[in-house]
Design an enzyme around this catalytic site. Structure first.
Site, PDB file in Angstrom:
ATOM      1  N   HIS A  24      94.054  37.521 -10.709  1.00  0.00           N
ATOM      2  CA  HIS A  24      94.271  36.792  -9.468  1.00  0.00           C
ATOM      3  C   HIS A  24      93.929  37.663  -8.255  1.00  0.00           C
ATOM      4  CE1 HIS A  24      97.165  33.640 -11.390  1.00  0.00           C
ATOM      5  NE2 HIS A  24      96.263  34.069 -12.236  1.00  0.00           N
ATOM      6  N   TRP A 370      89.104  32.000 -16.739  1.00  0.00           N
ATOM      7  CA  TRP A 370      88.030  31.669 -15.804  1.00  0.00           C
ATOM      8  C   TRP A 370      87.277  32.910 -15.311  1.00  0.00           C
ATOM      9  CZ3 TRP A 370      84.805  28.095 -15.278  1.00  0.00           C
ATOM     10  CH2 TRP A 370      84.090  27.869 -14.096  1.00  0.00           C
TER      11      TRP A 370
HETATM   12  O1  LIG Z   1      89.032  44.340 -22.460  1.00  0.00           O
HETATM   13  C1  LIG Z   1      89.016  43.694 -21.408  1.00  0.00           C
HETATM   14  C2  LIG Z   1      89.383  42.327 -21.338  1.00  0.00           C
HETATM   15  C3  LIG Z   1      89.354  41.685 -20.113  1.00  0.00           C
HETATM   16  N1  LIG Z   1      88.990  42.362 -18.998  1.00  0.00           N
HETATM   17  C4  LIG Z   1      88.997  41.685 -17.690  1.00  0.00           C
HETATM   18  O2  LIG Z   1      90.207  40.979 -17.553  1.00  0.00           O
HETATM   19  C5  LIG Z   1      89.982  39.783 -16.806  1.00  0.00           C
HETATM   20  C6  LIG Z   1      90.585  38.644 -17.586  1.00  0.00           C
HETATM   21  O3  LIG Z   1      90.716  37.537 -16.761  1.00  0.00           O
HETATM   22  P1  LIG Z   1      90.604  36.078 -17.317  1.00  0.00           P
HETATM   23  O4  LIG Z   1      90.737  35.142 -16.181  1.00  0.00           O
HETATM   24  O5  LIG Z   1      89.403  35.946 -18.138  1.00  0.00           O
HETATM   25  O6  LIG Z   1      91.825  35.932 -18.306  1.00  0.00           O
HETATM   26  P2  LIG Z   1      93.400  36.295 -18.207  1.00  0.00           P
HETATM   27  O7  LIG Z   1      93.507  37.698 -18.672  1.00  0.00           O
HETATM   28  O8  LIG Z   1      93.825  36.154 -16.782  1.00  0.00           O
HETATM   29  O9  LIG Z   1      94.008  35.331 -19.137  1.00  0.00           O
HETATM   30  C7  LIG Z   1      88.480  39.640 -16.628  1.00  0.00           C
HETATM   31  O10 LIG Z   1      88.122  39.958 -15.299  1.00  0.00           O
HETATM   32  C8  LIG Z   1      87.905  40.647 -17.594  1.00  0.00           C
HETATM   33  O11 LIG Z   1      86.708  41.264 -17.136  1.00  0.00           O
HETATM   34  C9  LIG Z   1      88.617  43.683 -19.056  1.00  0.00           C
HETATM   35  O12 LIG Z   1      88.277  44.282 -18.059  1.00  0.00           O
HETATM   36  N2  LIG Z   1      88.653  44.304 -20.263  1.00  0.00           N
HETATM   37  O1  LIG Z   2     100.190  38.519 -15.484  1.00  0.00           O
HETATM   38  C1  LIG Z   2     100.494  37.350 -15.312  1.00  0.00           C
HETATM   39  O2  LIG Z   2     101.625  36.997 -14.979  1.00  0.00           O
HETATM   40  C2  LIG Z   2      99.451  36.291 -15.522  1.00  0.00           C
HETATM   41  C3  LIG Z   2      98.145  36.644 -15.850  1.00  0.00           C
HETATM   42  C4  LIG Z   2      97.183  35.640 -16.046  1.00  0.00           C
HETATM   43  C5  LIG Z   2      97.563  34.315 -15.906  1.00  0.00           C
HETATM   44  O3  LIG Z   2      96.735  33.260 -16.086  1.00  0.00           O
HETATM   45  C6  LIG Z   2      95.355  33.432 -16.251  1.00  0.00           C
HETATM   46  O4  LIG Z   2      94.758  33.161 -14.998  1.00  0.00           O
HETATM   47  C7  LIG Z   2      93.351  32.966 -15.007  1.00  0.00           C
HETATM   48  C8  LIG Z   2      92.867  32.654 -13.588  1.00  0.00           C
HETATM   49  O5  LIG Z   2      93.605  31.598 -13.033  1.00  0.00           O
HETATM   50  C9  LIG Z   2      93.034  31.821 -15.956  1.00  0.00           C
HETATM   51  O6  LIG Z   2      91.682  31.434 -15.926  1.00  0.00           O
HETATM   52  C10 LIG Z   2      93.464  32.232 -17.346  1.00  0.00           C
HETATM   53  O7  LIG Z   2      93.120  31.223 -18.269  1.00  0.00           O
HETATM   54  C11 LIG Z   2      94.951  32.483 -17.361  1.00  0.00           C
HETATM   55  O8  LIG Z   2      95.327  33.072 -18.600  1.00  0.00           O
HETATM   56  C12 LIG Z   2      98.872  33.982 -15.604  1.00  0.00           C
HETATM   57  C13 LIG Z   2      99.817  34.956 -15.397  1.00  0.00           C
END
Ligand SMILES: O=c1ccn([C@@H]2O[C@H](COP(=O)(O)OP(=O)(O)O)[C@@H](O)[C@H]2O)c(=O)[nH]1
Ligand SMILES: O=C(O)c1ccc(O[C@@H]2O[C@H](CO)[C@@H](O)[C@H](O)[C@H]2O)cc1
Length: 533
Positions: A24, A370
Site C-alpha cells: 500500500h 495487484w
Molecule cells: O519475494 C517477493 C514477493 C513479493 N514481493 C513484492 O511484494 C509485493 C506484493 O504485493 P501484492 O499486491 O502483489 O500482494 P500482497 O503481498 O499485498 O498480497 C509486490 O510489490 C512484490 O514485488 C517481493 O518484493 N519479493
Molecule cells: O500487511 C497487511 O496488513 C496487509 C497486506 C496486504 C493486504 O492486501 C493486499 O493488498 C493488495 C493491494 O491492495 C492486494 O492486491 C492483495 O491482493 C492483497 O493481499 C492487506 C493487508
C-alpha cells in the site's frame, strides 16, 4: 505545545496518507514521486508502527525524515507498537478508524497551520476516514485506489445494492457489470461473498462506497488502456484519474539509472539472481504468493509435486509465516529442497522486480495481488493465476478473460487444485500455440503500460490534469476524463474544532526508509494467513 515544522508548509503541498503495508505504501510513494516531478511538494503520513517495523528490519541505518524528496511524518494508530495487528485484523482496522482521524487531524493542525497550507490530502482505501479529516479542515481529498478499477466497480455495485450478489441462500448468483465479463462466485472479491470473515473490511468499504462524494478524485493504480471499458463505465460516478502503473521505474524503461522509491521490510535472498543468470532464457517458472497469503499444507504439497514433475527450473518464494500455524500451513514437504537442488531454488523473499525482468523467467504462478500483477504486466510475462482472497479472484478473471495474458488453475470436484492441474497449466503456458499467443499479448500490454506511464501517455496526462485541478492551474478544465466533479470541498467550511490528543512527531520522527535506486528490492510486512477459501 506546538511542534517544530519539520516539513515547511510550502505552496502546493499535498499530504499522502497510507495504510501500513508495503503493497500500500509503495504505490503511494511512487505517486508522490510523480507529483513531485510535476512541481508539487509532497509529504507521506504513515502510522508509527510502520516506522517501527522498518527500523527493526532495515538494512540501512541512516535515519531520514524524507525519502527521495518526499517528506515522511507519523501518527499513532491508537495501538501500542508491540500489539499483534496481524492476528487481530478486524480490531486493528476498527481502532485505526477510531484513533487515526484524531491523531492525523492533530498532526495536520500542528504542522500545516491547521491545514490551510495543504492543497489536497490523498488517502489509501484502508484509511478512507482521511476524507472526514480533510472535510473537517476544509481541504480537498482524493483517493488512491490501489487495486484494479474493476474491483472499484464491483464494490460500488455491491455496497450500493445496484446488482444482486451471492448470498447464503442464493450462493450462485452471477454478476454482470458494465465493462466487465460475467462473474461467478469464484470471480468475485472475497469481501463481497457471504463467506467473508473480515467484518471490519465490510464496514470500511460500505461506509466508503456509500459516501464516494467525499472524494473529489479517485486516482487509480491502473491505466486507461488496461481497463478502458470499466473506466469509461465509471466516469459518471466520480472523477477517475488512472495514473498507473505505479511500479518501479526500472520496469517502465530499458534505460538504466532511473530512480525508484520503496520501503523495505524484509531482506531478500539476492543470490537467486546469480542462479537465474545460469538458466536458459525463458526457462524458469517463478512462484510467489506475496506478503500475506500462507497456503495450506495440502496446496504446498501439490505445488511441490507439480514443480518436480515438470522437470523445469523454478524459483519459489516460500515466506515463513510470522507465527507458524500448528497444521503445517506454509511449510514445504519434508525433504523437498534436498530433492530439487539441481532443479530449482526456494527462497524466503526475493527481489521480485529483478526477478520479473530477468530473461530467464518464462511464467509466474501468482496469487494475483495487484502490485505483483502490474509488475508482471510491465515485464511482459504470462501468468498462471492461483488467487486466494480479497481482490485476487477478480484479478485472476482479468488475467484470463480481459487482459488474456494467462491461465487460471481450476479446482477439481472436491475443490482442490491438484498437482496435475498445476503441471498442465505450466506446460500450456510454456509450450505450443497458446503459449505463443499469451506471450504476444503480454508483450503488447507491456508496451501499452510503458506508453501510458511515459511522457504524454494517458497516465502522465491524468496526473497533469489532477495537478492542474488541485493547484487551480491553467490546465484544460475539460480533461479527457472529465473535469473533477467538485463534490468534496467546495461547500466545506474551515472548521477549527478542538481535539484532545497525544502529541505526535518531534524528535522521534526519524525514519530509516530505504530508498531503492534501480534495484527495487521491495519487501513487505510480516505475513499472516487470511482465512480464505
Ligand atoms: O519475494 C517477493 C514477493 C513479493 N514481493 C513484492 O511484494 C509485493 C506484493 O504485493 P501484492 O499486491 O502483489 O500482494 P500482497 O503481498 O499485498 O498480497 C509486490 O510489490 C512484490 O514485488 C517481493 O518484493 N519479493
Ligand atoms: O500487511 C497487511 O496488513 C496487509 C497486506 C496486504 C493486504 O492486501 C493486499 O493488498 C493488495 C493491494 O491492495 C492486494 O492486491 C492483495 O491482493 C492483497 O493481499 C492487506 C493487508
Amino acid at each position: 505545545m506546538a511542534l517544530p515544522l519539520v516539513d515547511m508548509p510550502e505552496e502546493n503541498h499535498v499530504l499522502l496518507v497510507s495504510f501500513s503495508s508495503q503493497g500500500h505504501i509503495n504505490p503511494m510513494l511512487r505517486l508522490g514521486k510523480r507529483l513531485l516531478s510535476k512541481g508539487l511538494h509532497v509529504t507521506l503520513a504513515l502510522t508509527e508502527v510502520t516506522r517501527d517495523r522498518m527500523l527493526k528490519s532495515s538494512t540501512e541505518s541512516a535515519g531520514a525524515s524524507s525519502v527521495s524528496g518526499i517528506g515522511v511524518v507519523f501518527f499513532s494508530d491508537g495501538l501500542s507498537l508491540d500489539y499483534d495487528r496481524k492476528a487481530n485484523l478486524d480490531f486493528y482496522i476498527e481502532t485505526l478508524g477510531k484513533y487515526g482521524p484524531v491523531n492525523l487531524s492533530a498532526l495536520i493542525r500542528d504542522r500545516y497551520h491547521g491545514g490551510k497550507k495543504l492543497v489536497c490530502l490523498i488517502a489509501n482505501p484502508f484509511v478512507p476516514w482521511v476524507a472526514d479529516v480533510a472535510s473537517e479542515l476544509g481541504i480537498p481529498c482524493a483517493l488512491l485506489w490501489i487495486q484494479p478499477y474493476a474491483i472499484f466497480a464491483i464494490y460500488d455495485s455491491f455496497y450500493n445494492k445496484r446488482n444482486r450478489f451471492p448470498t447464503v441462500d442464493d450462493p450462485d448468483v452471477r454478476v454482470h457489470l458494465p465493462g466487465l465479463p460475467l462473474m461467478t462466485t469464484q470471480d468475485l472479491p472475497s469481501f463481497v461473498l457471504p463467506t467473508n470473515p473480515f467484518n471490519a473490511f465490510m464496514k470500511l468499504f460500505s461506509g466508503f462506497f456509500q459516501h464516494l462524494e467525499k472524494f473529489q478524485w479517485v486516482l487509480g493504480n491502473s491505466f486507461h488502456e488496461l481497463e478502458r471499458d470499466v473506466v469509461d463505465s465509471l466516469s459518471e460516478l466520480c472523477s477517475l484519474r488512472p495514473v498507473g502503473p505505479l511500479v518501479p521505474m526500472a520496469l517502465l524503461s530499458d534505460e538504466q539509472g532511473g530512480q525508484d522509491v520503496g520501503v523495505e521490510m524484509w531482506k531478500s535472498e539476492d543470490s537467486c539472481i546469480e542462479w537465474l543468470d545460469r538458466q536458459a532464457p525463458r526457462s524458469v517458472v517463478y512462484v510467489s504468493f506475496g506478503s500475506i497469503v500462507v497456503l495450506p499444507a495440502k496446496q504446498m504439497e501439490s505445488i511441490a509435486v507439480a514443480l518436480k514433475n515438470t522437470k523445469r527450473p523454478f524459483l519459489w518464494v516460500v515466506k515463513p509465516p510470522e507465527k507458524p500455524p500448528a497444521d503445517g500451513a506454509g511449510e514445504l514437504p519434508l525433504g523437498f529442497t534436498d530433492e530439487v537442488t539441481d532443479q530449482g531454488r526456494v527462497v524466503t523473499w526475493c527481489p521480485q522486480i529483478k526477478v520479473l525482468s530477468h530473461p530467464a523467467i518464462a511464467c509466474f504462478v501468482t496469487h494475483c495481488g495487484w502490485n505483483s500483477m502490474l509488475e508482471t504486466i510491465c515485464s511482459g510475462i504470462p501468468m498462471i493465476a492461483y488467487p486466494q482472497w480479497s481482490d485476487q479472484p477478480t484479478n485472476a478473471k482479468l488475467i484470463t478473460d480481459v487482459f488474456k495474458i494467462g491461465l487460471r488453475l481450476n479446482k477439481d470436484e472436491g475443490g482442490t487444485i491438484t498437482s496435475d492441474e498445476i503441471e498442465r497449466c505450466i506446460e500450456e503456458v510454456m509450450v505450443g500455440a497458446r503459449a505463443e499467443e499469451l506471450r504476444k499479448t503480454a508483450d503488447e500490454l507491456k508496451r501499452a503500460a510503458r506508453e501510458a506511464a511515459g511522457p504524454g501517455g494517458s497516465s502522465d496526462r491524468a496526473i497533469q490534469q489532477f495537478v492542474d485541478e488541485v493547484t487551480g492551474g491553467d490546465g484544460d478544465d475539460s480533461g479527457e476524463y472529465g473535469a473533477s466533479k467538485g463534490n468534496c470541498h467546495e461547500d466545506q467550511i474551515h472548521d477549527e474544532k478542538k481535539v484532545d490528543v497525544e502529541e505526535e512527531g518531534g524528535e522521534g520522527d526519524r525514519l530509516s526508509l530505504h530508498m531503492v535506486m534501480d534495484d527495487a528490492t521491495e519487501v513487505g510486512p510480516p505475513g499472516r494467513t487470511p482465512s480464505i477459501d
